[in-house]
Motif scaffolding. Structure first.
Motif, mmCIF file in Angstrom:
data_model
loop_
_atom_site.group_PDB
_atom_site.id
_atom_site.type_symbol
_atom_site.label_atom_id
_atom_site.label_comp_id
_atom_site.label_asym_id
_atom_site.label_seq_id
_atom_site.Cartn_x
_atom_site.Cartn_y
_atom_site.Cartn_z
ATOM 1 N N CYS B 105 0.829 -1.218 0.000
ATOM 2 C CA CYS B 105 0.000 0.000 0.000
ATOM 3 C C CYS B 105 0.855 1.257 0.000
ATOM 4 O O CYS B 105 0.413 2.316 -0.417
ATOM 5 C CB CYS B 105 -0.945 0.008 1.198
ATOM 6 N N CYS B 108 3.701 2.789 4.893
ATOM 7 C CA CYS B 108 4.870 2.776 5.778
ATOM 8 C C CYS B 108 6.146 3.151 5.047
ATOM 9 O O CYS B 108 7.197 3.311 5.667
ATOM 10 C CB CYS B 108 5.046 1.378 6.396
ATOM 11 N N CYS B 156 5.238 -2.780 9.075
ATOM 12 C CA CYS B 156 4.561 -2.758 7.788
ATOM 13 C C CYS B 156 3.318 -3.604 7.905
ATOM 14 O O CYS B 156 3.393 -4.821 8.030
ATOM 15 C CB CYS B 156 5.469 -3.297 6.681
ATOM 16 N N ARG B 157 2.176 -2.934 7.844
ATOM 17 C CA ARG B 157 0.903 -3.626 8.017
ATOM 18 C C ARG B 157 0.644 -4.609 6.872
ATOM 19 O O ARG B 157 -0.027 -5.603 7.027
ATOM 20 C CB ARG B 157 -0.222 -2.571 8.102
ATOM 21 N N CYS B 158 1.232 -4.300 5.694
ATOM 22 C CA CYS B 158 1.040 -5.194 4.553
ATOM 23 C C CYS B 158 2.004 -6.371 4.594
ATOM 24 O O CYS B 158 1.908 -7.274 3.751
ATOM 25 C CB CYS B 158 1.253 -4.441 3.238
HETATM 26 S S1 FES Z 1 3.379 -1.312 2.432
HETATM 27 FE FE1 FES Z 1 1.446 -1.156 3.418
HETATM 28 S S2 FES Z 1 2.051 -0.773 5.470
HETATM 29 FE FE2 FES Z 1 3.910 -1.265 4.543
#
Ligand code: FES
Ligand SMILES: Cc1cc2nc3c(=O)[nH]c(=O)nc-3n(C[C@H](O)[C@H](O)[C@H](O)COP(=O)(O)OP(=O)(O)OC[C@H]3O[C@@H](n4cnc5c(N)ncnc54)[C@H](O)[C@@H]3O)c2cc1C
Ligand code: SF4
Ligand code: FES
Lengths: 329, 173
Positions: B105, B108, B156-158
């Motif tokens: 996304c 971060c 990093c949430r992703c």
């Molecule tokens: S790329 Fe989405 S939070 Fe790290």
């Protein structure tokens, strides 16, 4: 957040005198704990006195072969210092085991020693808490206390001190230098922080408004082989659930001298003097290490959700002492 | 003594340009950058020092700008993701994140990149980390566990961690 004034100071006298002009002023170090607590409404100062520009940013070698660490030395500079890394490795390791690279670049030595507990009721102003609002009660005792104290707690408060650095410092006989009003005083770190008793809101033995100017470590040959070990719930960037700083000197298969301190088990960095006394003169063996840990833990008063810490700190102690002395488990 | 004023006028150098600010003392460096200087690269993830999304360089060192009061940064120099490179001359770490797909996304990412730039600089200066076997050693051998530890202040949430690691490894080579 309450509105506040902000002032920079360039000498220790002005810092202390300025704090005394307000009923509700705080020293500002890196702000990594204070600014956070201000956002949460836990701290509501009317004036911040920024002490990071004080001439307390050096680490100097002292006449007794030790070092004096200025209160404004950033945690990352402390951990990177060659003298600290070689003569007091547990201190560098403890700093590096805490927080993150970004936070260590901000956090100061003085601020680190003064940081407040991470007890979740203390940081939540909608909850009672004897430390934050004296007399309001301690919901942690019957509530969330899995990371709170097993040693030295009271019915009024079971909070732990979260500092990693303080554990290594207290093991290696550190002395805190403070300025109270017009006078300077040196307080051994073992006596600097208070156990909660019936006044958990009082956390140190120095006067309110005292400025930490530095921390000294004595020349201590045993410290050169000191080590810090931290257990946490994820691999990095988390507070300890148990930690230990230790150093052992062996002579003829016996423990000639030792230093042991525990973190995340009490409101103070816990110097394990009973364990040390038990261990001195004993053969270097797993049984001796376990007996030493058990001697210290006789005073433990675990609660329902933190009883695991008794076995944890015992095992970590045995493991680190074995490692330091080359004994296989 | 009179009560100190609740706001302050001061100068901060941001990405090489001196900026005169007049702010309520409560303003964090992160809010000053985002709300007053229109530099929205640094992100607000947690606002409590727990995620690293707000990482910028203060006098060349990475910090969490959400815990720095803007007034306390007076006279100092701030570099944000906007100041690291330009669209046609990316910083090597920015290019490596693209080459290695070090983001999903992207929320971060500015913090990750600022943090990585500073972390690599810390390695060059010989700073040890919690992953360094001998803190007394003068030279750091940068392996995966060193990079992971040094970057642990950036969540990093992703979960793009694998590719972030690859990107930083590529720059470190
Ligand atoms: S790329 Fe989405 S939070 Fe790290
Ligand atoms: C997400 C996160 C994770 C963390 N993880 C860890 C961890 O794993 N281990 C760990 O040990 N710490 C951890 N910390 C805490 C961090 O180490 C402390 O916040 C930091 O050391 C405080 O230093 P500071 O200079 O920023 O203090 P400040 O926030 O500026 O001040 C803290 C307190 O000290 C007082 N103070 C500051 N300087 C002086 C002085 N010279 N004399 C007297 N009083 C003073 C202030 O008035 C305030 O009450 C973490 C923090 C965060 C936000
Ligand atoms: S343990 Fe201490 S800090 Fe936590 S709620 Fe009880 S009184 Fe407050
Ligand atoms: S927004 Fe600053 S660390 Fe999360």
């Amino acid at each position: 957040m309450r509105e506040f004034g902000y002032q920079q100071v360039s000498d220790v006298e002005t810092a202390v005198a300025t704090l005394a002009t307000s009923a509700d002023a705080r020293y500002l170090g890196g702000g990594t704990n204070l600014v956070d607590l201000m956002k949460l409404g836990v701290e509501t100062p009317e004036l911040l006195i920024d002490v990071t520009n004080l001439p307390l940013t050096d680490i100097t070698e002292t006449a007794d072969g030790g070092v004096l660490i200025g209160a404004a030395v950033r945690n990352s500079d402390l951990a990177a210092n060659p003298v600290i890394r070689q003569r007091y490795p547990a201190v560098a390791q403890a700093v590096l085991a805490g927080a993150s690279g970004q936070l260590r670049n901000l956090a100061t030595t003085g601020g680190n020693l003064m940081q407040r507990t991470r007890c979740s009721y203390f940081t939540d102003v909608s909850k009672p808490c004897n430390k934050r609002v004296p007399g309001s009660g301690c919901p942690a005792r019957d509530g969330e206390h899995h990371n709170l104290a097993i040693l030295g707690a009271s019915e009024h408060c079971i909070a732990t001190s979260p500092s990693d650095l303080a554990v290594a410092l207290v093991a290696l006989d550190a002395v805190v230098h403070v300025r109270e009003g017009d006078s300077a005083r040196a307080v051994p770190l073992t006596e600097f922080r208070r156990l909660p008793g019936d006044r958990p809101d009082l956390e140190t033995t120095v006067e309110p408004g005292a400025l930490i100017t530095g921390v000294s470590l004595p020349g201590l040959p045993i410290a050169a082989a000191s080590r810090y070990r931290k257990v946490r719930e994820r691999a990095s960037y988390a507070f300890a659930i148990a930690s230990i700083a230790a150093a052992v000197e062996v002579s003829g298969g016996l423990v000639a001298d030792c230093r042991i301190a525990w973190g995340a088990v009490a409101a103070v960095p816990w110097r394990a003097t009973r364990a040390e006394a038990m261990l001195r003169g004993k053969p270097v063996a797993i049984e001796s290490f376990a007996a030493a840990a058990d001697a210290e833990l006789l005073a433990a008063e675990p609660l329902e959700h933190n009883a695991y810490k008794v076995a944890l700190i015992r095992n970590v102690t045995v493991e680190l002492l074995a490692e330091l002395t080359g004994v296989s488990r | 003594m009179t009560r100190s004023s609740l706001s302050s006028s001061f100068t901060v150098t941001v990405n090489g340009e001196p900026q005169l600010l007049d702010l309520d003392n409560r303003t964090t460096l992160l809010d000053a950058l985002r709300e007053h200087l229109d530099l929205t690269g640094a992100k607000k993830g947690c606002d409590h020092g727990q995620c690293g999304a707000c990482t910028v360089l203060l006098d060349g060192r990475r910090v969490n700008s959400c815990l720095v009061l803007a007034v306390a940064a007076q006279g100092r120099s701030v570099t944000t993701i906007e100041g690291l490179g330009t669209a046609d001359r990316l910083h090597p770490v920015q290019q490596a994140f693209i080459d290695h797909d070090g983001l999903q996304c992207g929320y971060c990412t500015p913090g990750q990149i600022c943090s990585a730039v500073s972390a690599l600089d810390e390695v060059d200066r010989g700073w040890p980390s919690a992953a360094t076997a001998d803190v007394g050693a003068e030279k750091i051998t940068l392996d995966d566990s060193e990079i992971r530890e040094r970057m642990s202040g950036n969540l990093c949430r992703c979960g793009a961690y694998v590719n972030i690691l690859a990107a930083i490894n590529a720059v470190a080579q």
